[in-house]
Scaffold this motif. Structure first.
Motif, PDB file in Angstrom:
ATOM      1  N   ASP A   1       0.871  -1.182   0.000  1.00  0.00           N
ATOM      2  CA  ASP A   1       0.000   0.000   0.000  1.00  0.00           C
ATOM      3  C   ASP A   1       0.905   1.229   0.000  1.00  0.00           C
ATOM      4  N   LEU A   2       0.327   2.395  -0.110  1.00  0.00           N
ATOM      5  CA  LEU A   2       1.126   3.611  -0.263  1.00  0.00           C
ATOM      6  C   LEU A   2       2.102   3.810   0.895  1.00  0.00           C
ATOM      7  N   GLN A   3       1.647   3.621   2.122  1.00  0.00           N
ATOM      8  CA  GLN A   3       2.523   3.804   3.286  1.00  0.00           C
ATOM      9  C   GLN A   3       3.675   2.789   3.268  1.00  0.00           C
ATOM     10  N   GLN A   4       3.391   1.549   2.911  1.00  0.00           N
ATOM     11  CA  GLN A   4       4.430   0.530   2.826  1.00  0.00           C
ATOM     12  C   GLN A   4       5.416   0.849   1.707  1.00  0.00           C
ATOM     13  N   ALA A   5       4.905   1.359   0.583  1.00  0.00           N
ATOM     14  CA  ALA A   5       5.772   1.716  -0.537  1.00  0.00           C
ATOM     15  C   ALA A   5       6.718   2.855  -0.160  1.00  0.00           C
ATOM     16  N   VAL A   6       6.226   3.818   0.599  1.00  0.00           N
ATOM     17  CA  VAL A   6       7.075   4.926   1.053  1.00  0.00           C
ATOM     18  C   VAL A   6       8.171   4.395   1.977  1.00  0.00           C
ATOM     19  N   ALA A   7       7.824   3.488   2.888  1.00  0.00           N
ATOM     20  CA  ALA A   7       8.819   2.897   3.786  1.00  0.00           C
ATOM     21  C   ALA A   7       9.836   2.066   3.004  1.00  0.00           C
ATOM     22  N   PHE A   8       9.362   1.313   2.000  1.00  0.00           N
ATOM     23  CA  PHE A   8      10.262   0.525   1.158  1.00  0.00           C
ATOM     24  C   PHE A   8      11.232   1.436   0.423  1.00  0.00           C
ATOM     25  N   ARG A   9      10.717   2.535  -0.112  1.00  0.00           N
ATOM     26  CA  ARG A   9      11.581   3.476  -0.842  1.00  0.00           C
ATOM     27  C   ARG A   9      12.647   4.064   0.074  1.00  0.00           C
ATOM     28  N   ALA A  10      12.289   4.403   1.301  1.00  0.00           N
ATOM     29  CA  ALA A  10      13.265   4.947   2.250  1.00  0.00           C
ATOM     30  C   ALA A  10      14.350   3.908   2.540  1.00  0.00           C
ATOM     31  N   ALA A  11      13.948   2.650   2.741  1.00  0.00           N
ATOM     32  CA  ALA A  11      14.926   1.587   2.997  1.00  0.00           C
ATOM     33  C   ALA A  11      15.807   1.365   1.766  1.00  0.00           C
ATOM     34  N   LEU A  12      15.207   1.401   0.579  1.00  0.00           N
ATOM     35  CA  LEU A  12      15.978   1.230  -0.647  1.00  0.00           C
ATOM     36  C   LEU A  12      16.975   2.377  -0.824  1.00  0.00           C
ATOM     37  N   ASP A  13      16.556   3.596  -0.545  1.00  0.00           N
ATOM     38  CA  ASP A  13      17.467   4.742  -0.639  1.00  0.00           C
ATOM     39  C   ASP A  13      18.662   4.573   0.297  1.00  0.00           C
ATOM     40  N   GLU A  14      18.419   4.070   1.510  1.00  0.00           N
ATOM     41  CA  GLU A  14      19.517   3.834   2.448  1.00  0.00           C
ATOM     42  C   GLU A  14      20.439   2.731   1.932  1.00  0.00           C
ATOM     43  N   ALA A  15      19.865   1.669   1.393  1.00  0.00           N
ATOM     44  CA  ALA A  15      20.664   0.570   0.856  1.00  0.00           C
ATOM     45  C   ALA A  15      21.519   1.041  -0.324  1.00  0.00           C
ATOM     46  N   VAL A  16      20.957   1.893  -1.173  1.00  0.00           N
ATOM     47  CA  VAL A  16      21.710   2.438  -2.304  1.00  0.00           C
ATOM     48  C   VAL A  16      22.885   3.278  -1.803  1.00  0.00           C
ATOM     49  N   ALA A  17      22.670   4.062  -0.766  1.00  0.00           N
ATOM     50  CA  ALA A  17      23.753   4.873  -0.200  1.00  0.00           C
ATOM     51  C   ALA A  17      24.883   3.978   0.310  1.00  0.00           C
ATOM     52  N   VAL A  18      24.551   2.880   0.967  1.00  0.00           N
ATOM     53  CA  VAL A  18      25.575   1.951   1.461  1.00  0.00           C
ATOM     54  C   VAL A  18      26.279   1.272   0.281  1.00  0.00           C
TER      55      VAL A  18
END
Length: 72
Positions: A43-60
């Motif tokens: 859902d939208l809230q889960q997608a936003v949380a997934f995107r934040a986690a993905l952004d952090e993973a990309v930074a690492v």
């Protein structure tokens, strides 16, 4: 990445060099695994949380690449 407005395909590494599929249906983001391996609906809230986690993973991952730790 290719898009028609509601569906996207993202190239991915793997044995078959298949891609991930992304889609949006009635406010839900769907992630389709390569080779018919299933799907995840967010859902939208889960997608936003997934995107934040993905952004952090990309930074690492960027740090790893900069330090020569890339597997590719």
């Amino acid at each position: 990445m290719r898009s028609d407005g509601r569906e996207w395909r993202v190239e991915a590494e793997g044995a078959r060099r298949a891609g991930l599929g992304l889609g949006v249906t009635r406010g839900t983001v769907e992630i389709f695994l390569p080779g018919g391996g299933g799907a995840v609906a967010l859902d939208l809230q889960q997608a936003v949380a997934f995107r934040a986690a993905l952004d952090e993973a990309v930074a690492v991952a960027r740090i790893d690449v900069r330090e020569g730790l890339s597997l590719l």
